[in-house]
Design a protein around this motif. Structure first.
Motif, PDB file in Angstrom:
ATOM      1  N   GLU A 114      56.046   3.003  20.700  1.00 10.80           N
ATOM      2  CA  GLU A 114      54.886   2.919  19.821  1.00 10.80           C
ATOM      3  C   GLU A 114      53.846   3.961  20.220  1.00 10.80           C
ATOM      4  OE1 GLU A 114      51.583  -0.364  18.328  1.00 10.80           O
ATOM      5  OE2 GLU A 114      53.242  -0.924  19.654  1.00 10.80           O
ATOM      6  N   ARG A 115      53.298   4.659  19.243  1.00  9.48           N
ATOM      7  CA  ARG A 115      52.371   5.741  19.504  1.00  9.48           C
ATOM      8  C   ARG A 115      50.987   5.380  18.995  1.00  9.48           C
ATOM      9  NH1 ARG A 115      55.574  10.046  20.740  1.00  9.48           N
ATOM     10  NH2 ARG A 115      53.789  11.470  20.657  1.00  9.48           N
ATOM     11  N   THR A 116      49.967   5.922  19.645  1.00  8.75           N
ATOM     12  CA  THR A 116      48.594   5.776  19.193  1.00  8.75           C
ATOM     13  C   THR A 116      48.058   7.150  18.791  1.00  8.75           C
ATOM     14  OG1 THR A 116      47.759   6.003  21.457  1.00  8.75           O
ATOM     15  CG2 THR A 116      48.180   3.775  20.640  1.00  8.75           C
ATOM     16  N   THR A 117      46.947   7.153  18.052  1.00  5.80           N
ATOM     17  CA  THR A 117      46.395   8.388  17.503  1.00  5.80           C
ATOM     18  C   THR A 117      44.931   8.525  17.901  1.00  5.80           C
ATOM     19  OG1 THR A 117      47.885   8.233  15.598  1.00  5.80           O
ATOM     20  CG2 THR A 117      45.995   9.692  15.387  1.00  5.80           C
ATOM     21  N   ASP A 118      44.522   9.767  18.178  1.00  7.43           N
ATOM     22  CA  ASP A 118      43.135  10.048  18.508  1.00  7.43           C
ATOM     23  C   ASP A 118      42.734  11.357  17.828  1.00  7.43           C
ATOM     24  OD1 ASP A 118      40.637   9.804  19.643  1.00  7.43           O
ATOM     25  OD2 ASP A 118      41.207  10.795  21.511  1.00  7.43           O
ATOM     26  N   PHE A 119      41.416  11.489  17.567  1.00  8.54           N
ATOM     27  CA  PHE A 119      40.887  12.677  16.922  1.00  8.54           C
ATOM     28  C   PHE A 119      39.743  13.236  17.765  1.00  8.54           C
ATOM     29  CE2 PHE A 119      42.809  10.144  13.624  1.00  8.54           C
ATOM     30  CZ  PHE A 119      43.501  11.077  12.853  1.00  8.54           C
ATOM     31  N   GLY A 120      39.584  14.565  17.733  1.00 12.61           N
ATOM     32  CA  GLY A 120      38.528  15.171  18.523  1.00 12.61           C
ATOM     33  C   GLY A 120      38.163  16.556  18.022  1.00 12.61           C
ATOM     34  N   GLY A 121      37.271  17.205  18.772  1.00 14.77           N
ATOM     35  CA  GLY A 121      36.808  18.535  18.404  1.00 14.77           C
ATOM     36  C   GLY A 121      36.681  19.436  19.613  1.00 14.77           C
ATOM     37  N   ILE A 122      36.792  20.744  19.385  1.00 16.52           N
ATOM     38  CA  ILE A 122      36.716  21.746  20.446  1.00 16.52           C
ATOM     39  C   ILE A 122      35.798  22.876  19.986  1.00 16.52           C
ATOM     40  CG2 ILE A 122      37.995  23.427  21.833  1.00 16.52           C
ATOM     41  CD1 ILE A 122      40.477  21.666  21.473  1.00 16.52           C
ATOM     42  N   VAL A 123      34.857  23.251  20.846  1.00 11.40           N
ATOM     43  CA  VAL A 123      33.986  24.400  20.600  1.00 11.40           C
ATOM     44  C   VAL A 123      34.087  25.307  21.820  1.00 11.40           C
ATOM     45  CG1 VAL A 123      31.656  25.201  20.123  1.00 11.40           C
ATOM     46  CG2 VAL A 123      32.422  22.993  19.214  1.00 11.40           C
ATOM     47  N   SER A 124      34.339  26.596  21.596  1.00 11.74           N
ATOM     48  CA  SER A 124      34.532  27.490  22.735  1.00 11.74           C
ATOM     49  C   SER A 124      34.071  28.901  22.402  1.00 11.74           C
ATOM     50  CB  SER A 124      36.007  27.509  23.174  1.00 11.74           C
ATOM     51  OG  SER A 124      36.833  27.995  22.128  1.00 11.74           O
ATOM     52  N   ALA A 125      33.958  29.718  23.466  1.00 11.49           N
ATOM     53  CA  ALA A 125      33.620  31.132  23.338  1.00 11.49           C
ATOM     54  C   ALA A 125      34.478  31.902  24.328  1.00 11.49           C
ATOM     55  CB  ALA A 125      32.143  31.372  23.607  1.00 11.49           C
ATOM     56  N   GLU A 126      34.998  33.050  23.876  1.00 10.99           N
ATOM     57  CA  GLU A 126      35.850  33.886  24.710  1.00 10.99           C
ATOM     58  C   GLU A 126      35.353  35.325  24.665  1.00 10.99           C
ATOM     59  OE1 GLU A 126      39.797  33.614  23.221  1.00 10.99           O
ATOM     60  OE2 GLU A 126      39.944  31.426  23.462  1.00 10.99           O
ATOM     61  N   ALA A 127      35.500  36.030  25.792  1.00 16.05           N
ATOM     62  CA  ALA A 127      35.138  37.438  25.843  1.00 16.05           C
ATOM     63  C   ALA A 127      36.171  38.191  26.670  1.00 16.05           C
ATOM     64  CB  ALA A 127      33.748  37.627  26.436  1.00 16.05           C
TER      65      ALA A 127
END
Length: 226
Positions: free
Chosen positions: A22-35
């Motif tokens: 049995e699987r569960t689900t999650d939601f999220g967000g990512i904010v990043s900066a690269e140089a």
């Protein structure tokens, strides 16, 4: 080219290894900066900052600081890089801990018409904070392999990419082996010659674990190249 196609097929077929529990689900967000910046000749320097949220966007999951150096060879087809990361992460015990991580990666690229095929193999060691509790293995060693396909029309500001990455845990005798599959779909928009903005959707799927979780992220990355 035959080797590249073989690796691509193996990665794309890996989705069939999902655990049947049995699987569960999650939601999220990512904010990043690269140089990225050139250090002269084939050598380069990169830095990255990332903030990640999970538990349906309600919990701050981790803060990552990364610095890396790399060397390009074989007429720009191969890149060898070394990275060092500091991570502040919310752990399974419900509080934040400091982690250190070292990575060594080799990336090989082939181009065909408007497509770019990139295979990356990366060895990672994550050093956990023993003051927050005992860990069965420390450092935690992973071997990660990624296939990335990029498409861009000539003179277009847009670039599209799809990647699949497999995670092998190599040094845990109780739960070692393939345990995660990551898929990323992204669209990059060139803001100026040196700057671009990337919007992406990412899916992380636990494999062959007791309590598998499917994590879905929406993210945005600001990129600079000097």
């Amino acid at each position: 080219m035959k080797r590249l196609l073989t690796i691509s097929l193996l990665l794309l077929l890996s989705a069939s290894l999902f655990a049947q529990s049995e699987r569960t689900t999650d939601f999220g967000g990512i904010v990043s900066a690269e140089a990225e910046a050139s250090l002269g000749g084939p050598f380069g320097l990169s830095v990255e900052e990332e903030l990640r949220f999970d538990h349906d966007f309600t919990q701050f999951d981790r803060w990552l600081n990364s610095v890396g150096v790399d060397y390009t060879c074989l007429h720009n087809r191969m890149n060898i890089g070394l990275t060092a990361d500091y991570i502040r992460r919310h752990n399974d015990r419900g509080y934040y801990e400091n982690r250190g991580r070292l990575g060594l990666q080799v990336t090989y690229t082939e181009e065909w018409r408007r497509f770019k095929f990139q295979v990356r193999s990366k060895a990672i060691g994550t050093f956990l904070d023993e003051r927050t509790g005992e860990h069965r293995v420390n450092p935690r060693l992973y071997w990660r392999n990624r296939l990335k396909v990029t498409y861009q029309q000539p003179n277009s500001r847009f670039k599209y990419a799809l990647s699949t990455e497999l995670f092998w845990l190599t040094n845990d005798p109780k739960k070692g082996g393939l345990d995660n599959l990551r898929t990323v779909l992204s669209v990059d928009y060139r803001l100026a010659r040196q700057y671009s903005l990337s919007l992406f959707a990412r899916m992380d799927n636990d494999l062959q674990v007791n309590a598998p979780v499917d994590r879905f992220y929406l993210g945005m990355t600001f990129k600079a190249k000097f």
